[in-house]
Design a protein around this motif. Structure first.
Motif, PDB file in Angstrom:
ATOM      1  N   UNK A 126      68.193 -12.122  15.317  1.00  0.00           N
ATOM      2  CA  UNK A 126      69.144 -10.870  14.920  1.00  0.00           C
ATOM      3  C   UNK A 126      67.996  -9.842  14.229  1.00  0.00           C
ATOM      4  N   UNK A 127      66.711  -9.876  14.812  1.00  0.00           N
ATOM      5  CA  UNK A 127      65.696  -8.925  14.080  1.00  0.00           C
ATOM      6  C   UNK A 127      65.283  -7.826  15.161  1.00  0.00           C
ATOM      7  N   UNK A 128      65.643  -6.681  14.700  1.00  0.00           N
ATOM      8  CA  UNK A 128      65.247  -5.739  15.479  1.00  0.00           C
ATOM      9  C   UNK A 128      63.993  -5.040  15.933  1.00  0.00           C
ATOM     10  N   UNK A 129      63.624  -4.595  16.887  1.00  0.00           N
ATOM     11  CA  UNK A 129      62.207  -4.189  17.236  1.00  0.00           C
ATOM     12  C   UNK A 129      61.623  -2.953  16.095  1.00  0.00           C
ATOM     13  N   UNK A 130      62.518  -2.202  15.526  1.00  0.00           N
ATOM     14  CA  UNK A 130      62.158  -1.190  14.699  1.00  0.00           C
ATOM     15  C   UNK A 130      61.804  -1.942  13.251  1.00  0.00           C
ATOM     16  N   UNK A 131      62.475  -3.067  12.805  1.00  0.00           N
ATOM     17  CA  UNK A 131      62.177  -3.587  11.718  1.00  0.00           C
ATOM     18  C   UNK A 131      60.578  -4.388  12.013  1.00  0.00           C
ATOM     19  N   UNK A 132      60.545  -4.995  13.179  1.00  0.00           N
ATOM     20  CA  UNK A 132      59.357  -5.748  13.559  1.00  0.00           C
ATOM     21  C   UNK A 132      58.133  -4.723  13.497  1.00  0.00           C
ATOM     22  N   UNK A 133      58.268  -3.643  13.807  1.00  0.00           N
ATOM     23  CA  UNK A 133      57.065  -2.719  14.004  1.00  0.00           C
ATOM     24  C   UNK A 133      56.724  -2.222  12.458  1.00  0.00           C
ATOM     25  N   UNK A 134      58.184  -1.950  11.928  1.00  0.00           N
ATOM     26  CA  UNK A 134      57.677  -1.414  10.345  1.00  0.00           C
ATOM     27  C   UNK A 134      57.210  -2.509   9.725  1.00  0.00           C
ATOM     28  N   UNK A 145      49.528 -13.732  16.584  1.00  0.00           N
ATOM     29  CA  UNK A 145      50.885 -14.415  16.078  1.00  0.00           C
ATOM     30  C   UNK A 145      51.615 -13.455  14.870  1.00  0.00           C
ATOM     31  N   UNK A 146      52.955 -13.423  15.048  1.00  0.00           N
ATOM     32  CA  UNK A 146      53.747 -12.846  14.076  1.00  0.00           C
ATOM     33  C   UNK A 146      54.937 -14.089  13.782  1.00  0.00           C
ATOM     34  N   UNK A 147      54.820 -14.483  12.484  1.00  0.00           N
ATOM     35  CA  UNK A 147      55.683 -15.628  12.233  1.00  0.00           C
ATOM     36  C   UNK A 147      56.851 -15.203  11.205  1.00  0.00           C
ATOM     37  N   UNK A 148      57.950 -15.379  11.551  1.00  0.00           N
ATOM     38  CA  UNK A 148      58.916 -15.145  10.497  1.00  0.00           C
ATOM     39  C   UNK A 148      59.288 -16.482   9.701  1.00  0.00           C
ATOM     40  N   UNK A 149      58.763 -16.428   8.414  1.00  0.00           N
ATOM     41  CA  UNK A 149      58.637 -17.554   7.345  1.00  0.00           C
ATOM     42  C   UNK A 149      60.381 -17.887   7.130  1.00  0.00           C
ATOM     43  N   UNK A 154      58.291 -17.982  15.628  1.00  0.00           N
ATOM     44  CA  UNK A 154      57.380 -17.136  16.090  1.00  0.00           C
ATOM     45  C   UNK A 154      57.598 -15.955  16.780  1.00  0.00           C
ATOM     46  N   UNK A 155      57.615 -14.596  16.368  1.00  0.00           N
ATOM     47  CA  UNK A 155      58.351 -13.528  17.056  1.00  0.00           C
ATOM     48  C   UNK A 155      57.125 -12.917  17.962  1.00  0.00           C
ATOM     49  N   UNK A 156      55.959 -12.969  17.577  1.00  0.00           N
ATOM     50  CA  UNK A 156      54.836 -12.522  18.467  1.00  0.00           C
ATOM     51  C   UNK A 156      53.969 -13.543  18.870  1.00  0.00           C
ATOM     52  N   UNK A 157      53.793 -13.727  20.139  1.00  0.00           N
ATOM     53  CA  UNK A 157      52.553 -14.903  20.506  1.00  0.00           C
ATOM     54  C   UNK A 157      51.840 -14.298  21.569  1.00  0.00           C
TER      55      UNK A 157
END
Lengths: 230, 134
Positions: A108-116, A131-135, A92-95
């Motif tokens: 190792x997931x940067x903020x730019x990637x997440x916002x993109x 929630x944002x879940x990295x599968x 879970x990257x965003x809760x």
């Protein structure tokens, strides 16, 4: 000539191997499946180009990898511990609208990637995300906050008709009797409907199918339409 | 549920069968390579003995026999080992034939020794051992 024959043999072999490994190989790949896909392509090209390598040196590793892939996917299906080892677990990257710094750093997931990724899914603000879940396949699943999620028919108290599976009855002038039986109709019913559209022969029909609403959709062949115009 | 169990059993059976086939084929290939290389080496020892005692006519007859035997083995080996290894053996065999024909003892013996090494190397290369794995 040898390269030509070897290429045909290896192509058929790899295609069969991929087919046996299942549909997931060509869609969402788990880490162990990605490894197999990468290795397979390399293994097949080496004996394809270099005729000095016996074909068996390409076929045996492909067979072994295919067996391992089937075995691992079978074991991960049965044993949860192995599923965690080979596939990993979603993170879970965003809760509740808050980005987890620790998880981002760990993955190792940067903020730019997440916002993109959020923008690509149609969300501009992090605060809109529940929630944002990295599968495990590397894709990001985004669940927006209740107030930001799209309105559904249920929210509007609408009761839509149940969607039926479309069934093709005639394709390119060929009648599919099995599908016609599935729809619960007979040939007389079909011919009556065709006649009502001015078609007397099944061969003149390009497509005839029962659509998702249960209606019969008929499209005449272009050739016949042109002939009729003449 | 029953159908799913049957399908799972089928998958397990397929994998076990495939692994068994690969392993058995590997063992059979190793045995075949061992036997054929031993047969070739025996002929080489006979040639070596005859060259050492200057029996050139017998050596020549033996090398011709060895070349015939190699022709048959070569076809099967081509499907199992890298073709560079086969080319090296064929090349050495040709050179050796010429040296024996010319009764050149030094070159004959040195090429015979190289040929022996090449042939001994084939089953060694396919043997399941730590050195070969790493």
């Amino acid at each position: 000539m040898i390269v030509f024959v070897r290429t045909i043999i290896l192509y058929i072999f790899v295609t069969l191997a991929m087919r046996l490994m299942g549909k997931r190989q060509i869609g969402e790949l788990q880490p162990f499946e990605l490894v197999v896909a990468l290795m397979l392509s390399e293994l097949a090209t080496l004996p394809m180009q270099d005729t000095a390598i016996p074909l068996i040196h390409g076929i045996i590793p492909i067979l072994t990898l295919m067996s391992l892939e089937i075995l691992i996917s079978f074991l991960t299906l049965k044993i949860e511990f192995l599923r965690k080892v080979f596939c990993g677990t979603p993170d879970i990257l965003i809760k509740h609208g808050k980005v987890s710094e620790e998880e981002l750093r760990r993955q190792r997931f940067n903020l730019d990637d997440l916002i993109e990724e959020l923008r690509m899914s149609g969300y501009l603000d992090i605060s809109d995300i529940e929630y944002a879940i990295l599968e495990t396949s590397g894709k990001l699943s985004i669940i927006p906050k209740a107030e930001k999620s799209p309105v559904t028919k249920e929210d509007l108290n609408l009761r839509p008709q149940a969607t039926k599976l479309p069934v093709s009855i005639i394709l390119d002038g060929v009648l599919n009797k099995k599908n016609l039986a599935i729809t619960g109709h007979d040939l007389n019913w079909l011919m009556e409907n065709l006649r009502s559209k001015g078609i007397n022969d099944i061969k003149d029909v390009f497509i005839a199918m029962i659509d998702s609403k249960g209606n019969l959709f008929i499209q005449r062949r272009d050739r016949d339409e042109e002939e009729n115009k003449k | 549920m029953k159908r799913r169990t049957k399908s799972n059993l089928k998958t397990c059976f397929f994998i076990i069968l495939l692994f068994s086939l690969i392993i058995s084929a590997g063992i059979l290939v190793n045995i075949f390579l061992n036997n054929t290389s031993k047969s070739l080496l025996n002929s080489i020892y006979v040639i070596q003995f005859n060259i050492e005692y200057n029996n050139w006519d017998i050596s020549y007859i033996e090398i011709v026999k060895l070349k015939e035997e190699w022709k048959t083995i070569e076809r099967v080996w081509s499907a199992l080992i890298h073709h560079d290894e086969i080319d090296k053996i064929s090349e050495n065999l040709e050179l050796l034939t010429e040296y024996i024909k010319e009764k050149d003892k030094t070159n004959s013996l040195s090429h015979l020794s190289v040929l022996k090494k090449y042939i001994e190397h084939i089953p060694e290369m396919d043997k399941l051992c730590i050195e070969n794995i790493f």
